[in-house]
Structures are given as structure tokens and as C-alpha cells.
Scaffold this motif. Structure first.
Motif, PDB file in Angstrom:
ATOM      1  N   SER A 105       0.843  -1.183   0.000  1.00 31.65           N
ATOM      2  CA  SER A 105       0.000   0.000   0.000  1.00 31.65           C
ATOM      3  C   SER A 105       0.882   1.237   0.000  1.00 31.65           C
ATOM      4  O   SER A 105       1.869   1.309   0.714  1.00 31.65           O
ATOM      5  CB  SER A 105      -0.904  -0.001   1.223  1.00 31.65           C
ATOM      6  OG  SER A 105      -1.720   1.142   1.161  1.00 31.65           O
ATOM      7  N   ARG A 158      -0.368   4.367   0.551  1.00 31.84           N
ATOM      8  CA  ARG A 158      -1.028   5.489   1.227  1.00 31.84           C
ATOM      9  C   ARG A 158      -0.866   5.334   2.738  1.00 31.84           C
ATOM     10  O   ARG A 158      -1.186   4.283   3.293  1.00 31.84           O
ATOM     11  CB  ARG A 158      -2.515   5.546   0.861  1.00 31.84           C
ATOM     12  CG  ARG A 158      -2.709   5.805  -0.647  1.00 31.84           C
ATOM     13  CD  ARG A 158      -4.159   6.033  -0.985  1.00 31.84           C
ATOM     14  NE  ARG A 158      -5.005   4.960  -0.508  1.00 31.84           N
ATOM     15  CZ  ARG A 158      -6.109   5.148   0.222  1.00 31.84           C
ATOM     16  NH1 ARG A 158      -6.516   6.354   0.530  1.00 31.84           N
ATOM     17  NH2 ARG A 158      -6.814   4.117   0.623  1.00 31.84           N
ATOM     18  N   ARG A 184      -3.434   3.627   5.387  1.00 25.39           N
ATOM     19  CA  ARG A 184      -4.510   2.974   4.653  1.00 25.39           C
ATOM     20  C   ARG A 184      -3.998   1.700   4.010  1.00 25.39           C
ATOM     21  O   ARG A 184      -2.802   1.541   3.799  1.00 25.39           O
ATOM     22  CB  ARG A 184      -5.063   3.906   3.554  1.00 25.39           C
ATOM     23  CG  ARG A 184      -5.653   5.207   4.083  1.00 25.39           C
ATOM     24  CD  ARG A 184      -6.875   4.971   4.952  1.00 25.39           C
ATOM     25  NE  ARG A 184      -7.513   6.207   5.384  1.00 25.39           N
ATOM     26  CZ  ARG A 184      -7.186   6.860   6.505  1.00 25.39           C
ATOM     27  NH1 ARG A 184      -6.235   6.399   7.303  1.00 25.39           N
ATOM     28  NH2 ARG A 184      -7.815   7.971   6.835  1.00 25.39           N
ATOM     29  N   CYS A 235      -4.422   0.426  -2.085  1.00 24.35           N
ATOM     30  CA  CYS A 235      -3.398   1.231  -2.764  1.00 24.35           C
ATOM     31  C   CYS A 235      -4.066   2.263  -3.682  1.00 24.35           C
ATOM     32  O   CYS A 235      -5.254   2.142  -4.007  1.00 24.35           O
ATOM     33  CB  CYS A 235      -2.442   0.336  -3.543  1.00 24.35           C
ATOM     34  SG  CYS A 235      -3.141  -0.334  -5.058  1.00 24.35           S
ATOM     35  N   SER A 236      -3.307   3.261  -4.099  1.00 21.87           N
ATOM     36  CA  SER A 236      -3.924   4.334  -4.885  1.00 21.87           C
ATOM     37  C   SER A 236      -4.411   3.829  -6.247  1.00 21.87           C
ATOM     38  O   SER A 236      -5.397   4.339  -6.770  1.00 21.87           O
ATOM     39  CB  SER A 236      -2.984   5.527  -5.021  1.00 21.87           C
ATOM     40  OG  SER A 236      -1.708   5.090  -5.402  1.00 21.87           O
ATOM     41  N   ASP A 267     -10.055   2.882   5.854  1.00 24.27           N
ATOM     42  CA  ASP A 267     -10.270   2.985   4.403  1.00 24.27           C
ATOM     43  C   ASP A 267     -11.755   3.206   4.096  1.00 24.27           C
ATOM     44  O   ASP A 267     -12.117   4.057   3.296  1.00 24.27           O
ATOM     45  CB  ASP A 267      -9.819   1.697   3.691  1.00 24.27           C
ATOM     46  CG  ASP A 267      -8.308   1.552   3.647  1.00 24.27           C
ATOM     47  OD1 ASP A 267      -7.734   1.087   4.652  1.00 24.27           O
ATOM     48  OD2 ASP A 267      -7.700   1.915   2.610  1.00 24.27           O
TER      49      ASP A 267
END
Ligand SMILES: [Zn+2]
Length: 208
Positions: A19, A21, A24, A27-28, A71
Motif C-alpha cells: 500500500s 497510502r 490505509r 493502494c492508490s 479505508d
């Protein structure tokens, strides 16, 4: 990256990659593939219950992946801000589970999300403000009108919660909704107890 990320690397629950971010899991890249419901769509839901969103929500609800809370709360928070004047919200109320569901799952996911949203918005989470009056008939197989009829009358506000609901603007939080009939019935119960306004908000909407 913080020290916790070095000790416990986070992997995206969707693609399995690291991940990218902070704090969080999704992942983007996977985040970009999520289907958000436009705020002017007339529905109270943040996401379409489909593809990636479906997987994340079921992981959280049924597979106890409670670490996905932050999230998922991001989507609720974003949807609340896009749809409502959140400065006017006095309290957050989570949709109650039926006793049977609470027993089977051991916790109430809407409550966890509602609590997190309340914390972020700096509001109280009124956890005992709504009670289910027993289990309604199964909603599946009923058309919209029948669902509405079936759902209405299944919620009540306990006597002791009435002073905390009266004259308040309430954000009513659910995880997945289909027709909105259950949310509407719960909103009606809060209004009957004197709530000034009740604004529904769901994490996702599922097609019939
Ligand atoms: Zn991913």
C-alpha cells in the motif's frame, strides 16, 4: 512511511501489492478503480456495491477484516461532506442490527464505521438511539413497495434516548442499502421521536 509501516508492511487487500497510502490499506491504483456514486445522484450511498467495493465491504463485514475501517470510513466521510452541510450535524446514529445478526457476527459493522465517522467529525455517536422491534420478514423477493411496508414499523427510539434525539440534526449511518426502505423507516422513527432532520448515509448501494 512511519515506523509501524516498517515493522508491519501493509498490503493492499485488493491487488496484494504494497500500500502506498499512509495509514490505509487500499493502494492508490485500486482506489482509482472504485466506482463512487455521484453526490447529485439522489441516493445516500457513497459507493456502488460492485467489484472492488463489494470485496472490501464483505472483507470488513463477513471476514472480520476490521483493519479496513479507516479505508471505508474515508468513503463515508467524503460522501457526507459532498452531500450534507456536516457543520449542522449534531449526532451520528448507526443503524442497529437485528439480534440474530448481532449474535452471528459478534459485532455491528455500521456501528464501528459510525463511531469512526463521529470521531472524525467531532460529533457524538448515539449508539442506543435506535432499536429494532424484532426481525422483519426477509426483504429479498419483495418489490420496492412491499419492502417499504415490511421495513416500516421495525424501528423505535427507546424512551431514555429521546432527549438526545429531540431537535437534533442526525446523520443516520448504514453499511449497505438496497432500496433505502430500511433507512427511510429508521429515519421515520427518529423523526417521530422529535429529531429535527435525519440525513441518511450508506457506505454502498446494492442493486435489486
Ligand atoms: Zn491495490
Amino acid at each position: 512511511m512511519n515506523i509501524l509501516d516498517l515493522c508491519f508492511p501493509r498490503n493492499c487487500p485488493v491487488c496484494g501489492g504494497p500500500s502506498d497510502r499512509e495509514g490505509r490499506f487500499v493502494c492508490s491504483g485500486c482506489l482509482d478503480r472504485l466506482v463512487m456514486v455521484p453526490p447529485d445522484d439522489g441516493t445516500a450511498a457513497a459507493l456502488e456495491f460492485d467489484g472492488i467495493a463489494r470485496r472490501l465491504i464483505l472483507d470488513f463485514k463477513l471476514r472480520s477484516r476490521l483493519y479496513l475501517k479507516a479505508d471505508l470510513a474515508d468513503f463515508l466521510e467524503g460522501a457526507a461532506i459532498a452531500r450534507y452541510d456536516v457543520a449542522r450535524v449534531d449526532a451520528i446514529v448507526p443503524m442497529p442490527l437485528t439480534l440474530l445478526h448481532r449474535f452471528l457476527r459478534g459485532y455491528n459493522q455500521s456501528r464501528l464505521l459510525a463511531r469512526e465517522l463521529a470521531r472524525r467529525l467531532g460529533r457524538t455517536c448515539l449508539e442506543g438511539a435506535l432499536k429494532r422491534k424484532g426481525s422483519p420478514r426477509r426483504q429479498s423477493g419483495l418489490d420496492r413497495k412491499a419492502r417499504l411496508k415490511n421495513a416500516i414499523g421495525t424501528f423505535s427510539v427507546p424512551e431514555r434516548a429521546i432527549p438526545r434525539v429531540r431537535s437534533r440534526t442526525i446523520l443516520l449511518v448504514d453499511d449497505i442499502h438496497t432500496t433505502g426502505a430500511t433507512l427511510a423507516a429508521a429515519a421515520e422513527a427518529l423523526k417521530s421521536a422529535g429529531a429535527r432532520e435525519v440525513w441518511p448515509l450508506a457506505l454502498a448501494r446494492r442493486g435489486l
